[in-house]
Design a protein around this motif. Structure first.
Motif, PDB file in Angstrom:
ATOM      1  N   ARG A  33     123.573  31.942  17.086  1.00  0.00           N
ATOM      2  CA  ARG A  33     123.207  30.734  17.842  1.00  0.00           C
ATOM      3  C   ARG A  33     124.357  29.744  17.964  1.00  0.00           C
ATOM      4  N   LYS A  55     126.064  32.257  26.124  1.00  0.00           N
ATOM      5  CA  LYS A  55     124.769  32.907  26.413  1.00  0.00           C
ATOM      6  C   LYS A  55     124.483  32.901  27.917  1.00  0.00           C
ATOM      7  N   ASP A  96     120.870  39.430  28.640  1.00  0.00           N
ATOM      8  CA  ASP A  96     120.128  38.254  28.184  1.00  0.00           C
ATOM      9  C   ASP A  96     119.944  38.291  26.672  1.00  0.00           C
ATOM     10  N   PHE A  97     120.368  37.214  26.038  1.00  0.00           N
ATOM     11  CA  PHE A  97     120.281  37.081  24.583  1.00  0.00           C
ATOM     12  C   PHE A  97     119.276  36.009  24.209  1.00  0.00           C
ATOM     13  N   GLN A  98     118.707  36.154  23.011  1.00  0.00           N
ATOM     14  CA  GLN A  98     117.987  35.054  22.388  1.00  0.00           C
ATOM     15  C   GLN A  98     118.830  34.605  21.198  1.00  0.00           C
ATOM     16  N   ASP A  99     118.682  33.343  20.814  1.00  0.00           N
ATOM     17  CA  ASP A  99     119.459  32.813  19.692  1.00  0.00           C
ATOM     18  C   ASP A  99     118.998  33.420  18.372  1.00  0.00           C
ATOM     19  N   SER A 100     119.930  33.500  17.436  1.00  0.00           N
ATOM     20  CA  SER A 100     119.587  33.930  16.081  1.00  0.00           C
ATOM     21  C   SER A 100     118.648  32.898  15.461  1.00  0.00           C
ATOM     22  N   TYR A 101     118.140  33.191  14.297  1.00  0.00           N
ATOM     23  CA  TYR A 101     117.151  32.348  13.633  1.00  0.00           C
ATOM     24  C   TYR A 101     117.678  30.936  13.377  1.00  0.00           C
ATOM     25  N   THR A 113     115.379  43.697  22.861  1.00  0.00           N
ATOM     26  CA  THR A 113     115.739  42.368  22.366  1.00  0.00           C
ATOM     27  C   THR A 113     117.208  42.328  21.995  1.00  0.00           C
ATOM     28  N   ARG A 114     117.884  41.309  22.496  1.00  0.00           N
ATOM     29  CA  ARG A 114     119.289  41.070  22.145  1.00  0.00           C
ATOM     30  C   ARG A 114     119.357  39.703  21.464  1.00  0.00           C
ATOM     31  N   ILE A 115     120.046  39.677  20.341  1.00  0.00           N
ATOM     32  CA  ILE A 115     120.159  38.447  19.551  1.00  0.00           C
ATOM     33  C   ILE A 115     121.641  38.134  19.394  1.00  0.00           C
ATOM     34  N   TYR A 155     116.853  46.885  19.218  1.00  0.00           N
ATOM     35  CA  TYR A 155     117.488  45.573  19.133  1.00  0.00           C
ATOM     36  C   TYR A 155     118.997  45.738  19.193  1.00  0.00           C
TER      37      TYR A 155
END
Length: 171
Positions: free
Chosen positions: A92, A107, A116-121, A87-89, A24
């Protein structure tokens, strides 16, 4: 953090760089400072080892690095040489910040350069997000101090000694 113990949580752990561990990368952009970034490996038992970080200089008191999205993308790729990050976070809040010139979010701009990132929780609007994060960190740092450390009684997170900013943040 009261649950942090440098003698327990700070250790080299090259086993965590093995291919079977998920990798990660987590980025926390800021205004007026360099991005705060960590790289971590997670094993099947959900134990986490933070093995690298950026900046690799004293974060406290540091100023804006004047790096562009492309500069950060190159930095990330060079730091990850040989480590396949799955996975990259990204925080958000900053992920949604739009570039006034092209209308893209941060993003989206990273996506255009191959990061490519995904948003934090997400937490409910009435929940203090920072406190939620701190509680989660404390949970991952804890272990039963009244018992010896072993395969069962150990924290869920360890930090490589070279990650000085992450260690300082936990103390």
């Amino acid at each position: 953090l009261k649950t942090f113990d440098r003698n327990v949580h700070v250790r080299e752990n090259p086993m965590f760089l093995a291919d079977e561990h998920a990798k990660y990368m987590v980025a926390d952009p800021a205004i007026g400072k360099p991005f705060a970034v960590i790289w971590a490996a997670v094993n099947k038992a959900k134990r986490i080892h933070i093995y690298d970080e950026w900046p690799n200089f004293d974060f406290k008191g540091s100023k804006d690095s004047n790096m562009t999205v492309r500069d950060y993308a190159e930095l990330f790729k060079s730091r990850e040489e040989g480590q396949a990050v799955q996975t990259r976070i990204i925080d958000r809040h900053f992920a949604a910040v739009r570039n006034l010139h092209n209308g893209l979010t941060l993003k989206q701009e990273f996506g255009e350069v191959g990061i490519d990132f995904q948003d934090s929780y997400h937490v409910a609007e009435n929940v203090a997000e920072v406190e939620t994060g701190i509680l989660k960190i404390k949970e991952y740092l804890k272990y039963d101090r009244s018992k010896p450390l072993d395969s069962i009684n150990q924290p869920l997170v360890t930090i490589d000694p070279k990650c000085k900013n992450t260690i300082l943040a936990c103390e």
